[in-house]
Write a protein that holds these residues in place. Structure first.
Motif, PDB file in Angstrom:
ATOM      1  N   PRO A 112       2.218  -5.239  -9.283  1.00 31.90           N
ATOM      2  CA  PRO A 112       1.284  -6.298  -8.887  1.00 31.90           C
ATOM      3  C   PRO A 112       0.616  -6.118  -7.534  1.00 31.90           C
ATOM      4  CG  PRO A 112       3.530  -7.058  -8.625  1.00 31.90           C
ATOM      5  CD  PRO A 112       3.617  -5.677  -9.201  1.00 31.90           C
ATOM      6  N   PHE A 113       0.529  -4.886  -7.064  1.00 31.63           N
ATOM      7  CA  PHE A 113      -0.152  -4.596  -5.803  1.00 31.63           C
ATOM      8  C   PHE A 113      -0.935  -3.298  -5.952  1.00 31.63           C
ATOM      9  CE2 PHE A 113       3.305  -7.364  -4.503  1.00 31.63           C
ATOM     10  CZ  PHE A 113       2.650  -8.255  -3.662  1.00 31.63           C
ATOM     11  N   ALA A 114      -1.819  -3.042  -5.000  1.00 31.56           N
ATOM     12  CA  ALA A 114      -2.652  -1.846  -5.026  1.00 31.56           C
ATOM     13  C   ALA A 114      -1.811  -0.583  -4.804  1.00 31.56           C
ATOM     14  CB  ALA A 114      -3.734  -1.947  -3.953  1.00 31.56           C
ATOM     15  N   PRO A 115      -2.317   0.575  -5.233  1.00 32.64           N
ATOM     16  CA  PRO A 115      -1.605   1.831  -4.973  1.00 32.64           C
ATOM     17  C   PRO A 115      -1.418   2.065  -3.478  1.00 32.64           C
ATOM     18  CG  PRO A 115      -3.342   2.156  -6.599  1.00 32.64           C
ATOM     19  CD  PRO A 115      -3.538   0.770  -6.034  1.00 32.64           C
ATOM     20  N   GLY A 116      -0.323   2.717  -3.138  1.00 39.15           N
ATOM     21  CA  GLY A 116      -0.099   3.127  -1.755  1.00 39.15           C
ATOM     22  C   GLY A 116       0.954   2.350  -1.013  1.00 39.15           C
ATOM     23  N   GLY A 117       1.317   1.153  -1.469  1.00 39.64           N
ATOM     24  CA  GLY A 117       2.328   0.364  -0.794  1.00 39.64           C
ATOM     25  C   GLY A 117       3.733   0.645  -1.319  1.00 39.64           C
ATOM     26  N   THR A 118       4.705  -0.051  -0.763  1.00 39.70           N
ATOM     27  CA  THR A 118       6.101   0.144  -1.152  1.00 39.70           C
ATOM     28  C   THR A 118       6.330  -0.193  -2.616  1.00 39.70           C
ATOM     29  OG1 THR A 118       6.800  -0.399   1.081  1.00 39.70           O
ATOM     30  CG2 THR A 118       8.474  -0.486  -0.617  1.00 39.70           C
ATOM     31  N   THR A 119       5.708  -1.277  -3.096  1.00 30.63           N
ATOM     32  CA  THR A 119       5.859  -1.655  -4.497  1.00 30.63           C
ATOM     33  C   THR A 119       5.442  -0.505  -5.396  1.00 30.63           C
ATOM     34  OG1 THR A 119       5.045  -3.802  -3.734  1.00 30.63           O
ATOM     35  CG2 THR A 119       5.500  -3.581  -6.073  1.00 30.63           C
ATOM     36  N   ASP A 120       4.366   0.162  -5.021  1.00 30.80           N
ATOM     37  CA  ASP A 120       3.850   1.290  -5.792  1.00 30.80           C
ATOM     38  C   ASP A 120       4.802   2.484  -5.730  1.00 30.80           C
ATOM     39  OD1 ASP A 120       1.435   2.101  -7.335  1.00 30.80           O
ATOM     40  OD2 ASP A 120       1.326   3.676  -5.813  1.00 30.80           O
ATOM     41  N   ILE A 121       5.357   2.735  -4.565  1.00 32.59           N
ATOM     42  CA  ILE A 121       6.288   3.858  -4.399  1.00 32.59           C
ATOM     43  C   ILE A 121       7.518   3.666  -5.282  1.00 32.59           C
ATOM     44  CG2 ILE A 121       7.861   4.996  -2.770  1.00 32.59           C
ATOM     45  CD1 ILE A 121       5.779   4.331  -0.566  1.00 32.59           C
ATOM     46  N   VAL A 122       8.128   2.474  -5.214  1.00 35.44           N
ATOM     47  CA  VAL A 122       9.324   2.188  -6.008  1.00 35.44           C
ATOM     48  C   VAL A 122       8.981   2.152  -7.494  1.00 35.44           C
ATOM     49  CG1 VAL A 122      11.134   0.493  -6.486  1.00 35.44           C
ATOM     50  CG2 VAL A 122      10.445   0.948  -4.121  1.00 35.44           C
ATOM     51  N   GLY A 123       7.878   1.490  -7.837  1.00 40.01           N
ATOM     52  CA  GLY A 123       7.498   1.344  -9.233  1.00 40.01           C
ATOM     53  C   GLY A 123       7.216   2.658  -9.922  1.00 40.01           C
ATOM     54  N   ARG A 124       6.442   3.517  -9.285  1.00 41.44           N
ATOM     55  CA  ARG A 124       6.118   4.814  -9.902  1.00 41.44           C
ATOM     56  C   ARG A 124       7.357   5.708  -9.990  1.00 41.44           C
ATOM     57  NH1 ARG A 124       0.723   5.750 -10.696  1.00 41.44           N
ATOM     58  NH2 ARG A 124      -0.595   4.059  -9.889  1.00 41.44           N
ATOM     59  N   ALA A 159      -0.606  -3.357   0.589  1.00 43.29           N
ATOM     60  CA  ALA A 159      -0.222  -2.689   1.830  1.00 43.29           C
ATOM     61  C   ALA A 159      -1.067  -1.453   2.108  1.00 43.29           C
ATOM     62  CB  ALA A 159       1.260  -2.314   1.786  1.00 43.29           C
ATOM     63  N   GLY A 160      -1.504  -0.757   1.053  1.00 38.42           N
ATOM     64  CA  GLY A 160      -2.305   0.451   1.242  1.00 38.42           C
ATOM     65  C   GLY A 160      -3.580   0.189   2.027  1.00 38.42           C
ATOM     66  N   PRO A 161      -4.416  -0.744   1.570  1.00 43.23           N
ATOM     67  CA  PRO A 161      -5.635  -1.065   2.334  1.00 43.23           C
ATOM     68  C   PRO A 161      -5.343  -1.590   3.741  1.00 43.23           C
ATOM     69  CG  PRO A 161      -5.792  -1.924   0.101  1.00 43.23           C
ATOM     70  CD  PRO A 161      -4.384  -1.450   0.279  1.00 43.23           C
ATOM     71  N   ALA A 162      -4.262  -2.365   3.876  1.00 45.82           N
ATOM     72  CA  ALA A 162      -3.908  -2.881   5.204  1.00 45.82           C
ATOM     73  C   ALA A 162      -3.561  -1.734   6.144  1.00 45.82           C
ATOM     74  CB  ALA A 162      -2.731  -3.851   5.093  1.00 45.82           C
ATOM     75  N   LEU A 163      -2.767  -0.813   5.652  1.00 44.64           N
ATOM     76  CA  LEU A 163      -2.393   0.347   6.464  1.00 44.64           C
ATOM     77  C   LEU A 163      -3.615   1.155   6.885  1.00 44.64           C
ATOM     78  CD1 LEU A 163       0.822   1.547   4.608  1.00 44.64           C
ATOM     79  CD2 LEU A 163       0.662   1.109   7.062  1.00 44.64           C
ATOM     80  N   ASN A 164      -4.559   1.307   5.983  1.00 45.33           N
ATOM     81  CA  ASN A 164      -5.756   2.088   6.308  1.00 45.33           C
ATOM     82  C   ASN A 164      -6.468   1.528   7.534  1.00 45.33           C
ATOM     83  OD1 ASN A 164      -5.412   3.872   4.192  1.00 45.33           O
ATOM     84  ND2 ASN A 164      -6.719   2.716   2.781  1.00 45.33           N
ATOM     85  N   ASP A 165      -6.579   0.207   7.611  1.00 41.05           N
ATOM     86  CA  ASP A 165      -7.282  -0.389   8.753  1.00 41.05           C
ATOM     87  C   ASP A 165      -6.462  -0.333  10.038  1.00 41.05           C
ATOM     88  OD1 ASP A 165      -9.554  -0.859   7.360  1.00 41.05           O
ATOM     89  OD2 ASP A 165      -9.516  -3.046   7.526  1.00 41.05           O
ATOM     90  N   VAL A 166      -5.127  -0.418   9.906  1.00 41.03           N
ATOM     91  CA  VAL A 166      -4.283  -0.284  11.107  1.00 41.03           C
ATOM     92  C   VAL A 166      -4.339   1.150  11.621  1.00 41.03           C
ATOM     93  CG1 VAL A 166      -1.958  -0.492  12.047  1.00 41.03           C
ATOM     94  CG2 VAL A 166      -2.798  -2.213  10.439  1.00 41.03           C
ATOM     95  N   LEU A 167      -4.285   2.105  10.713  1.00 31.42           N
ATOM     96  CA  LEU A 167      -4.366   3.514  11.114  1.00 31.42           C
ATOM     97  C   LEU A 167      -5.707   3.819  11.772  1.00 31.42           C
ATOM     98  CD1 LEU A 167      -2.811   5.118   7.908  1.00 31.42           C
ATOM     99  CD2 LEU A 167      -1.733   4.969  10.155  1.00 31.42           C
ATOM    100  N   ALA A 168      -6.769   3.146  11.302  1.00 31.53           N
ATOM    101  CA  ALA A 168      -8.112   3.362  11.859  1.00 31.53           C
ATOM    102  C   ALA A 168      -8.329   2.590  13.151  1.00 31.53           C
ATOM    103  CB  ALA A 168      -9.170   2.960  10.836  1.00 31.53           C
ATOM    104  N   GLY A 169      -7.369   1.730  13.522  1.00 33.49           N
ATOM    105  CA  GLY A 169      -7.478   0.976  14.753  1.00 33.49           C
ATOM    106  C   GLY A 169      -8.286  -0.300  14.639  1.00 33.49           C
ATOM    107  N   GLN A 170      -8.661  -0.689  13.408  1.00 32.77           N
ATOM    108  CA  GLN A 170      -9.440  -1.917  13.235  1.00 32.77           C
ATOM    109  C   GLN A 170      -8.569  -3.164  13.377  1.00 32.77           C
ATOM    110  OE1 GLN A 170     -11.957  -1.766   9.739  1.00 32.77           O
ATOM    111  NE2 GLN A 170     -12.304   0.419  10.008  1.00 32.77           N
TER     112      GLN A 170
END
Length: 325
Positions: free
Chosen positions: A37-49, A188-199
């Motif tokens: 129930p979340f976008a690819p790239g987050g913890t839910t995705d890691i555990v689920g896949r 979490a994936g999209p959120a991380l992208n913006d934190v990594l980019a400094g936004q």
């Protein structure tokens, strides 16, 4: 005469259960859909896949992952709840979908207790507050000092409004008497992208999805929610050792099915999860990501869900947290 009627009734009752028994014995005969129930790239995705890959081998049918993001996980959870209860649609259960979202939104389209049937807890996961390396604080003590000196200046990203990261962020604010602005994302994936980019300067996340960036030096971890210091992050304190009990609970990631899925199928899926976690490669990947394999029973996962749901309902009430925040 009465004995004959009784025998006939018992025979009919027994025959009525035969299709269910036969279905469970032959199950699965086709691919299983696993909704994340979340976008690819987050913890839910890691555990689920990861669990989907292992269960495919064990069950002899593909377990096909489908990401259904949005609504802090509620869109995907609703899709799981409304699927046919035949064992061919299952999904990842999270603190967000099973406790936080329902606590935040009493009008939610599904009831986590009545509409979903627990299969197992796959893994318990530590949580982390981390910052972009450009943030003007090198450790937790400096972090708190900066936040208290600049209330409302800084913002934090999470996987979505009324998601687990949001609730942890708000609980952190209450526990530390600081004020940071919440910026919700669709996972979490999209959120991380913006934190990594400094936004956005601060990330409140489950550790597995942030850990690769922490190891690469792209995120600076400041504090974790776990029962002890993380082996790979020996210099990062836990909330517990800092005297902050409320934010120190870990997250969990399990599997659920639609309500009314036959118990025999639930038990077969549970056995597959337990066997999947016995695979050293999969267990090692979970450990490396900051997750602790679980593999408990359906009843035990049901108890975890109920306990967390009650806790979050109380937090929402006490802190007056609204879905539109």
């Amino acid at each position: 005469m009465q004995a004959g009627k009784t025998a006939l009734f018992l025979a009919l009752a027994a025959s009525a259960t035969l299709p269910t028994i036969a279905q469970a014995q032959s199950y699965p005969t086709k691919p299983i859909r696993l909704i994340i129930p979340f976008a690819p790239g987050g913890t839910t995705d890691i555990v689920g896949r990861g669990v989907a890959d292992q269960m495919s081998k064990i069950l002899g049918q593909p377990v096909v992952v489908e990401n259904r993001a949005g609504g802090g996980g509620s869109i995907g959870a609703d899709a799981i709840a409304k699927a046919p209860p035949d064992g061919y649609t299952i999904g990842i259960s999270t603190v967000s979908t099973m406790a936080v979202n329902p606590a935040c939104n009493p009008k939610l389209s599904y009831d986590p207790i009545k509409d979903l049937k627990p299969i197992a807890n796959v893994a318990n996961v530590a949580n982390v507050i981390a910052v972009n390396p450009n943030f003007p604080a090198k450790d937790y003590k400096e972090f708190i000092a900066v936040l208290k000196a600049n209330p409302g200046k800084y913002s934090y990203a999470s996987s979505g409004t009324c998601g687990f990261g949001h609730m942890l962020g708000e609980q952190f604010k209450v526990s530390t008497k600081t004020f940071i602005v919440h910026i919700p994302y669709r996972g979490a994936g999209p959120a991380l992208n913006d934190v990594l980019a400094g936004q956005v300067p601060i990330m409140v996340d489950n550790l597995p999805s942030s850990m690769p960036y922490i190891k690469a030096g792209k995120l600076r971890p400041l504090v974790v929610a776990w029962n002890k210091r993380i082996e790979g992050l020996p210099d990062v304190p836990t909330f517990g050792e800092l005297g902050l009990k409320e934010p120190n609970d870990p997250a969990w990631y399990g599997l659920v099915a639609p309500a009314n899925t036959p118990d025999d199928i639930i038990n077969k899926l549970n056995a597959a999860v337990v066997k999947a976690l016995q695979d050293k490669g999969f267990a090692d990947r979970l450990h490396a990501a900051g997750a602790e394999p679980s593999g408990n029973t359906p009843a035990q996962h049901a108890a975890e869900i109920k306990k967390e749901f009650e806790k979050m309902k109380n937090l929402v009430k006490v802190q007056n947290i609204k879905l539109e925040q």
